[in-house]
Design a protein around this motif. Sequence first.
Motif, PDB file in Angstrom:
ATOM      1  N   LYS A 130       0.828  -1.210   0.000  1.00  0.00           N
ATOM      2  CA  LYS A 130       0.000   0.000   0.000  1.00  0.00           C
ATOM      3  C   LYS A 130       0.866   1.265   0.000  1.00  0.00           C
ATOM      4  CE  LYS A 130      -2.775  -1.036   3.524  1.00  0.00           C
ATOM      5  NZ  LYS A 130      -3.939  -0.943   4.445  1.00  0.00           N
ATOM      6  N   GLU A 131       1.949   1.230   0.767  1.00  0.00           N
ATOM      7  CA  GLU A 131       2.831   2.401   0.827  1.00  0.00           C
ATOM      8  C   GLU A 131       3.413   2.736  -0.534  1.00  0.00           C
ATOM      9  OE1 GLU A 131       5.667   1.205   3.721  1.00  0.00           O
ATOM     10  OE2 GLU A 131       4.455   1.820   5.457  1.00  0.00           O
ATOM     11  N   LEU A 160      -9.307  -5.055  -2.221  1.00  0.00           N
ATOM     12  CA  LEU A 160     -10.221  -4.612  -3.277  1.00  0.00           C
ATOM     13  C   LEU A 160     -10.621  -3.158  -3.077  1.00  0.00           C
ATOM     14  CD1 LEU A 160     -12.637  -7.633  -3.872  1.00  0.00           C
ATOM     15  CD2 LEU A 160     -10.776  -6.840  -5.322  1.00  0.00           C
ATOM     16  N   ASP A 161     -10.993  -2.817  -1.847  1.00  0.00           N
ATOM     17  CA  ASP A 161     -11.382  -1.429  -1.557  1.00  0.00           C
ATOM     18  C   ASP A 161     -10.206  -0.492  -1.778  1.00  0.00           C
ATOM     19  OD1 ASP A 161     -13.941  -2.227  -0.889  1.00  0.00           O
ATOM     20  OD2 ASP A 161     -13.498  -2.416   1.248  1.00  0.00           O
ATOM     21  N   PHE A 162      -9.011  -0.916  -1.342  1.00  0.00           N
ATOM     22  CA  PHE A 162      -7.836  -0.073  -1.493  1.00  0.00           C
ATOM     23  C   PHE A 162      -7.513   0.168  -2.967  1.00  0.00           C
ATOM     24  CE2 PHE A 162      -3.233   0.257  -2.175  1.00  0.00           C
ATOM     25  CZ  PHE A 162      -2.963   1.413  -1.458  1.00  0.00           C
ATOM     26  N   LYS A 164      -9.453  -0.128  -5.617  1.00  0.00           N
ATOM     27  CA  LYS A 164     -10.490   0.667  -6.274  1.00  0.00           C
ATOM     28  C   LYS A 164     -10.357   2.156  -5.947  1.00  0.00           C
ATOM     29  CE  LYS A 164     -14.116  -2.865  -6.634  1.00  0.00           C
ATOM     30  NZ  LYS A 164     -15.464  -3.283  -6.173  1.00  0.00           N
ATOM     31  N   LYS A 165      -9.939   2.434  -4.725  1.00  0.00           N
ATOM     32  CA  LYS A 165      -9.815   3.830  -4.291  1.00  0.00           C
ATOM     33  C   LYS A 165      -8.572   4.499  -4.854  1.00  0.00           C
ATOM     34  CE  LYS A 165      -9.332   6.671  -0.114  1.00  0.00           C
ATOM     35  NZ  LYS A 165      -9.196   6.656   1.368  1.00  0.00           N
ATOM     36  N   GLU A 166      -7.466   3.760  -4.936  1.00  0.00           N
ATOM     37  CA  GLU A 166      -6.178   4.387  -5.229  1.00  0.00           C
ATOM     38  C   GLU A 166      -5.696   4.225  -6.675  1.00  0.00           C
ATOM     39  OE1 GLU A 166      -5.032   6.344  -3.143  1.00  0.00           O
ATOM     40  OE2 GLU A 166      -6.157   5.736  -1.342  1.00  0.00           O
ATOM     41  N   ILE A 167      -6.247   3.283  -7.426  1.00  0.00           N
ATOM     42  CA  ILE A 167      -5.784   3.064  -8.801  1.00  0.00           C
ATOM     43  C   ILE A 167      -6.974   3.124  -9.748  1.00  0.00           C
ATOM     44  CG2 ILE A 167      -4.613   1.485 -10.393  1.00  0.00           C
ATOM     45  CD1 ILE A 167      -3.267   0.173  -8.021  1.00  0.00           C
ATOM     46  N   PRO A 168      -6.939   4.015 -10.746  1.00  0.00           N
ATOM     47  CA  PRO A 168      -7.999   3.991 -11.769  1.00  0.00           C
ATOM     48  C   PRO A 168      -8.032   2.613 -12.434  1.00  0.00           C
ATOM     49  CG  PRO A 168      -6.654   5.977 -11.957  1.00  0.00           C
ATOM     50  CD  PRO A 168      -5.953   5.072 -10.989  1.00  0.00           C
ATOM     51  N   LEU A 169      -9.174   1.959 -12.426  1.00  0.00           N
ATOM     52  CA  LEU A 169      -9.247   0.574 -12.880  1.00  0.00           C
ATOM     53  C   LEU A 169      -8.860   0.409 -14.344  1.00  0.00           C
ATOM     54  CD1 LEU A 169     -12.419  -0.777 -11.038  1.00  0.00           C
ATOM     55  CD2 LEU A 169     -10.017  -0.796 -10.324  1.00  0.00           C
ATOM     56  N   GLU A 170      -9.060   1.454 -15.147  1.00  0.00           N
ATOM     57  CA  GLU A 170      -8.670   1.355 -16.560  1.00  0.00           C
ATOM     58  C   GLU A 170      -7.153   1.337 -16.734  1.00  0.00           C
ATOM     59  OE1 GLU A 170      -9.119   5.770 -15.678  1.00  0.00           O
ATOM     60  OE2 GLU A 170     -10.208   3.912 -15.202  1.00  0.00           O
ATOM     61  N   LYS A 171      -6.414   1.704 -15.669  1.00  0.00           N
ATOM     62  CA  LYS A 171      -4.953   1.672 -15.718  1.00  0.00           C
ATOM     63  C   LYS A 171      -4.369   0.395 -15.127  1.00  0.00           C
ATOM     64  CE  LYS A 171      -4.092   6.679 -15.376  1.00  0.00           C
ATOM     65  NZ  LYS A 171      -3.291   7.701 -14.650  1.00  0.00           N
ATOM     66  N   LEU A 172      -5.204  -0.439 -14.547  1.00  0.00           N
ATOM     67  CA  LEU A 172      -4.730  -1.576 -13.755  1.00  0.00           C
ATOM     68  C   LEU A 172      -4.646  -2.865 -14.570  1.00  0.00           C
ATOM     69  CD1 LEU A 172      -3.959  -2.760 -10.985  1.00  0.00           C
ATOM     70  CD2 LEU A 172      -6.397  -3.075 -10.529  1.00  0.00           C
ATOM     71  N   ILE A 173      -3.507  -3.565 -14.417  1.00  0.00           N
ATOM     72  CA  ILE A 173      -3.328  -4.909 -14.965  1.00  0.00           C
ATOM     73  C   ILE A 173      -2.872  -5.793 -13.806  1.00  0.00           C
ATOM     74  CG2 ILE A 173      -2.107  -6.374 -16.616  1.00  0.00           C
ATOM     75  CD1 ILE A 173      -1.623  -3.853 -18.304  1.00  0.00           C
ATOM     76  N   VAL A 174      -3.634  -6.839 -13.505  1.00  0.00           N
ATOM     77  CA  VAL A 174      -3.323  -7.734 -12.396  1.00  0.00           C
ATOM     78  C   VAL A 174      -2.714  -9.019 -12.959  1.00  0.00           C
ATOM     79  CG1 VAL A 174      -4.222  -8.987 -10.409  1.00  0.00           C
ATOM     80  CG2 VAL A 174      -5.236  -6.788 -11.063  1.00  0.00           C
ATOM     81  N   LEU A 175      -1.547  -9.382 -12.428  1.00  0.00           N
ATOM     82  CA  LEU A 175      -0.847 -10.569 -12.908  1.00  0.00           C
ATOM     83  C   LEU A 175      -0.840 -11.674 -11.858  1.00  0.00           C
ATOM     84  CD1 LEU A 175       2.342  -9.277 -14.763  1.00  0.00           C
ATOM     85  CD2 LEU A 175       0.090  -9.773 -15.676  1.00  0.00           C
ATOM     86  N   LYS A 177      -2.300 -13.623  -9.905  1.00  0.00           N
ATOM     87  CA  LYS A 177      -3.432 -13.968  -9.035  1.00  0.00           C
ATOM     88  C   LYS A 177      -4.635 -13.092  -9.362  1.00  0.00           C
ATOM     89  CE  LYS A 177      -4.865 -14.091  -4.168  1.00  0.00           C
ATOM     90  NZ  LYS A 177      -4.470 -13.753  -2.781  1.00  0.00           N
ATOM     91  N   ARG A 178      -5.778 -13.729  -9.503  1.00  0.00           N
ATOM     92  CA  ARG A 178      -7.012 -13.003  -9.764  1.00  0.00           C
ATOM     93  C   ARG A 178      -7.427 -12.196  -8.545  1.00  0.00           C
ATOM     94  NH1 ARG A 178     -10.711 -17.311 -12.430  1.00  0.00           N
ATOM     95  NH2 ARG A 178     -10.363 -18.130 -10.350  1.00  0.00           N
ATOM     96  N   LEU A 179      -7.933 -11.004  -8.751  1.00  0.00           N
ATOM     97  CA  LEU A 179      -8.545 -10.243  -7.664  1.00  0.00           C
ATOM     98  C   LEU A 179     -10.053 -10.410  -7.782  1.00  0.00           C
ATOM     99  CD1 LEU A 179      -6.544  -6.896  -7.295  1.00  0.00           C
ATOM    100  CD2 LEU A 179      -6.656  -8.809  -5.701  1.00  0.00           C
ATOM    101  N   ASP A 180     -10.567 -11.437  -7.121  1.00  0.00           N
ATOM    102  CA  ASP A 180     -12.008 -11.696  -7.186  1.00  0.00           C
ATOM    103  C   ASP A 180     -12.761 -10.493  -6.639  1.00  0.00           C
ATOM    104  OD1 ASP A 180     -11.656 -14.235  -8.235  1.00  0.00           O
ATOM    105  OD2 ASP A 180     -11.444 -15.147  -6.259  1.00  0.00           O
ATOM    106  N   GLY A 181     -13.769 -10.087  -7.375  1.00  0.00           N
ATOM    107  CA  GLY A 181     -14.528  -8.904  -6.994  1.00  0.00           C
ATOM    108  C   GLY A 181     -14.368  -7.815  -8.020  1.00  0.00           C
ATOM    109  N   LEU A 182     -13.258  -7.857  -8.760  1.00  0.00           N
ATOM    110  CA  LEU A 182     -13.068  -6.911  -9.858  1.00  0.00           C
ATOM    111  C   LEU A 182     -13.513  -7.523 -11.183  1.00  0.00           C
ATOM    112  CD1 LEU A 182      -9.620  -5.259  -9.042  1.00  0.00           C
ATOM    113  CD2 LEU A 182     -11.898  -4.350  -8.694  1.00  0.00           C
TER     114      LEU A 182
END
Length: 342
Positions: A130-131, A160-162, A164-175, A177-182
């Motif tokens: 997070k930091e 998930l909450d963190f 969604k709050k701190e990263i615009p989802l259109e900029k995010l690529i998760v490698l 491990k799936r982040l269930d909920g997104l």
Amino acid sequence: MLELIDIKEESKVPKYKQIVDSILAAIENGKIKLDDRLPSVNELLIEFDISRDTVVRAYDHLKKNKIIESVPGKGYYVKKDELALKAKVFLLFNKLSSHKKIIYDAFARTLGDSATIDFFIYENNYRHFKELILDSKKRSYTYTHYVIIPHFEEGGDDVLDFVKKEIPLEKLIVLDKRLDGLSNEVSSIYQDFETDIYKALIKLNPKLRKYHQIKLLLRKKTYHPIEIKKGFIKFCGQFAYEFGIIEEIESSEIEKDTAYINLKEDDLVVLIKKIKQTQYVLGKDVGIISYNETPLKEVLLDGITVISTDFENLGKKAAEIILKNQPSYMDNPFHVIQRSSL
């Protein structure tokens, strides 16, 4: 000009590449223009306390790609100021290992000079995760993409909450491990941990049949997803194997007619040492299945059977999402390599 070179000690990007990325970003932003003279090798090594080889490697890379040219006796000058930088990437891995290096190398190689990368490691520590993300927002420039691998030893319940709050989802690529909920809201190339181990063990079942039981080496404190354990238990239940979970291999006795599945490289070393202390024959009395391929496993003890995701594909596909600007959500290929340890 020196102030345009940004070298972060905490970044895992090689320093020569940080120099390259700084110059490319400055050209893209119009802060360095055609025919501008770059800092000399001596100026850079003195300013940043780095080796001459590091600076020369950076400038050689830029020369090879015809971004700069060297003029004997005068220095290095910008030869090309029209660049097609597609992205500035914040890359965040949970740890640096041989497997993660494969992902990084494939990612960086596929992007080439079409993007700059800031690469950080959080050592499976959720607070540090997070930091680093919060610090990324304080910089003078804005990232176009955030590429993250979210594995934590402890915490992470509010990830998930963190995110969604701190990263615009259109900029995010998760490698990885799936982040269930997104779900399909973000791009992701992931391992389906439960299904992958289940299907891998089915493929290995003809070899496993000679063993009475199967044991999974899974530490109590671990960043490995619980889905691995679920897929393992599902297979053992369906095919009527006795099974067990070993949390501390150091204090466990090696049992005959048992196949062992290890997740960590350190545990594999301990497991092999303990087997060697017995009279059991590997591949006959006891078996080993190891997660994640390495060159050593191909030759160790005449070959260790491996189940592994395609790490190179993870890095390559993530880069392609950026280059093509096409969101994607896909299960990464998972491979089984049968060798004499089973």
